[in-house]
Structure formats: structure tokens, C-alpha cells
Motif scaffolding. Sequence first.
Motif, PDB file in Angstrom:
ATOM      1  N   UNK A 220     -18.221 -33.412  52.044  1.00  0.00           N
ATOM      2  CA  UNK A 220     -16.970 -32.566  51.538  1.00  0.00           C
ATOM      3  C   UNK A 220     -15.893 -33.528  51.817  1.00  0.00           C
ATOM      4  N   UNK A 221     -16.032 -34.709  52.190  1.00  0.00           N
ATOM      5  CA  UNK A 221     -14.587 -35.651  52.553  1.00  0.00           C
ATOM      6  C   UNK A 221     -14.482 -36.702  51.484  1.00  0.00           C
ATOM      7  N   UNK A 222     -15.183 -36.558  50.212  1.00  0.00           N
ATOM      8  CA  UNK A 222     -14.985 -37.612  48.941  1.00  0.00           C
ATOM      9  C   UNK A 222     -13.871 -37.426  48.360  1.00  0.00           C
ATOM     10  N   UNK A 223     -13.265 -38.213  47.827  1.00  0.00           N
ATOM     11  CA  UNK A 223     -12.147 -38.201  46.880  1.00  0.00           C
ATOM     12  C   UNK A 223     -12.680 -37.587  45.607  1.00  0.00           C
ATOM     13  N   UNK A 224     -12.091 -36.689  45.038  1.00  0.00           N
ATOM     14  CA  UNK A 224     -12.416 -35.869  44.025  1.00  0.00           C
ATOM     15  C   UNK A 224     -13.106 -36.483  42.657  1.00  0.00           C
ATOM     16  N   UNK A 225     -12.601 -37.649  42.549  1.00  0.00           N
ATOM     17  CA  UNK A 225     -12.961 -38.393  41.129  1.00  0.00           C
ATOM     18  C   UNK A 225     -14.464 -38.995  41.591  1.00  0.00           C
ATOM     19  N   UNK A 226     -14.649 -39.426  42.871  1.00  0.00           N
ATOM     20  CA  UNK A 226     -15.869 -39.853  43.328  1.00  0.00           C
ATOM     21  C   UNK A 226     -16.893 -38.710  43.197  1.00  0.00           C
ATOM     22  N   UNK A 227     -16.597 -37.555  43.727  1.00  0.00           N
ATOM     23  CA  UNK A 227     -17.304 -36.343  43.596  1.00  0.00           C
ATOM     24  C   UNK A 227     -17.865 -35.885  42.274  1.00  0.00           C
ATOM     25  N   UNK A 228     -16.750 -35.976  41.183  1.00  0.00           N
ATOM     26  CA  UNK A 228     -17.296 -36.033  39.973  1.00  0.00           C
ATOM     27  C   UNK A 228     -18.256 -37.003  39.450  1.00  0.00           C
TER      28      UNK A 228
END
Length: 366
Positions: A220-228
Motif C-alpha cells: 500500500x505504499x507504492x506510487x499510483x502509477x507503479x500500482x497501475x
Amino acid sequence: MITISLCMIVKNEEDVIARCLESVKDIVDEIIIVDTGSTDKTKEIAKTFTDKVYDFEWVNHFGKARNFSFSKATKDYQMWLDADDIITEEECEKILALKKTLDPNTDVVSFKYHTHFDAAGNPTLTATRERLFKRAKNFKWNDAIHEYILMSGQIVHSDIAISHKKIGSSGDRNLKIYTSMVESGKAFSPRETYYYARELMDHGQSEAAIQQFTTFLEGGLGWFEDNIATCFNLCRCHKQLGQRDQILPILFKSFEYDTPRAEICCEIGYYYKELKDYHKAIFWFELALKLVKNSKGFILNDYWDYIPAIELCACYAQVGDFQKSFHYHQLSARYKPSSSAVAYNAAYFKKKGFIQAESLATEEES
């Protein structure tokens, strides 16, 4: 006008370094080359462009090597390139203009970074990367692999583009470094976990990659772009393993992080197309075409135009709507006139009586 120190780290780059330095030598004010152990003619070639060539003992850490290169800079801004990067004449002109107009209070300037290309030379993968750094701010590189600088202060995002024209492959170098980090017991940051998972995926270790990508998302700590991107990559891994039941849930999960990305919509379209549920596939491919590029991470360019257009051509043909199918053929031909798939479809439509299809493809190619 600002001045720029070009700071590079290199090793065994004799095939590309002259090409890189020739493309940039007239737009920078200082060239600094840090060699990490070349056994070829890299250093000799570099010395024909600059007398500032230094040795640095390689310690399996790109960040430390880049920090050493930055420490040798003397100009207003530090700029980094890889040896297999080039700057076209058009982009050089943009950089020269930037040097004259940049507000000296600017701390960081980002450039576009084209890293992959199609057969016609069009970029298929584009990122935004921090590229110029005010030397007085003493920015530092972080991480051993896929190193980065944490941007802060006054940041300018430019449309200047660097092209990464790689020759050959780096093999399993990065994966070996990550493996040694794991064996040493190092605790990975979320970003390191993400890039470790990518290396595993790129080397065909899909099951291990899924484990690391899942760990990254669950943290739950990743950058949203990396999450996508992780959702997209998990889809690729599950497809490779034949785990179709896992595909839709992970693609839909990407919508939790931001508005839809074209590559996600296309993958959902592929999922339904493989089931021959063409109406659902059409919905998702058409949605991909309607989206406006808003990603701040890596942009898979073909997913935003050519891929959905060519797939809609196929899907509409499958449901018997040849007028719409032909419309999307025309659209795909505008995006990639030299595509073999476009040529195949042009021949198909000619047989069906859409005579102008052939002339359209010819016009686009010319």
C-alpha cells in the motif's frame, strides 16, 4: 544563459558512446565520463570528446556511480545520459532554447524519454524522467538499480525528448544485483520490490514476479502509477501462465488508483475478444480510443491509438458491421500506414468491395 555539465557513467560502450557524445557535444558546456571498468575502447573514445574521464570501482550500485559523476560537475546544472541515448537535432535545438530561457530559480527539469520504438522508428514506450538538476541543490541518486533522484523545489516539465537507442542486451545484470541483495538479507523498499518484480517478469520468472508484484501492491505504499503498471504486469504474468480467472480482477483493480489507462482497457478488450464476446470487447477498445493520455509514468503509446483501432476493425468485422470495421481500418492506417496488419486489412476490404481501402493505404504510406 544557464550552463550544463553532462555526467555519464559507462562500461564497455565502444559501440555507442561516440554516437551519444556526438549528438550532445554542442549543447552542453562540460562532459564528464565516469568509467566503471571498461575493457574495450570506451575510455579512448570518450577522451576524444573530453579530458574529464574518471575511473570508479564498480560496487554493484548505479546510484553511487552516478553520484560520483555528479560530484565532478562544475556548471549550473547537471544532466545525465546513458551511453546508448541520443538527442536528435530537433531536440538539441529545444535544449539550446531552454538554456537561454530557463528561469535560474528552476531546480529540476524533466524530459520525455523514448525507450522503445516500432519498425518505422515511432516511439512505442515513453516515460517522463528527471533530466536536469541545479548543481547548487546537491541532489543525490538513490537505489542500486533503476536509480532515481527524489525531485523537489521548482520543477519544470518540458516536452524535450531523449531517445534510448539500445544495441544488444544487458542480459541478467540487473537481476543478478537484485538476487545478491536478496541473499544479503536487504529489506527492499516498495520501489525496489516493484522493479525486482519487473526484472523477474522480464526474465520469464512469472510465478516469482507475481509474488513480488503482489507484495508490492499489498504494502500500500507504492506510487499510483507503479500500482497501475503492476496491475497491467500481473495481467501479463497470469496470461503467460494460463491463469485466465485472475486477469479481470487485477485489471479492474487498477481503477482504484486513478482513471482508466488505455493499456488496461485494451487488455480487458483482449479478454472478451478471446471469448468471442465481441460486443464487450468493442466497448473496451472504443473506451481506450476515447481516453486522453494522462499518465505520469511509462506510456505505452500504441495502446492509445493503433492497437484499439486495429482491434476494433477486427471486432466489428466479426459482428458483421463492415462499415464501422472499415472506418477503424482507415483510422489504424493513419496511425501506422506501414503496418503489415493494415496492409492485410486493406487487401481484405478491397475484396469486399471497399476499393478506396487500397488507395488509402497507399496515400498514407507516401
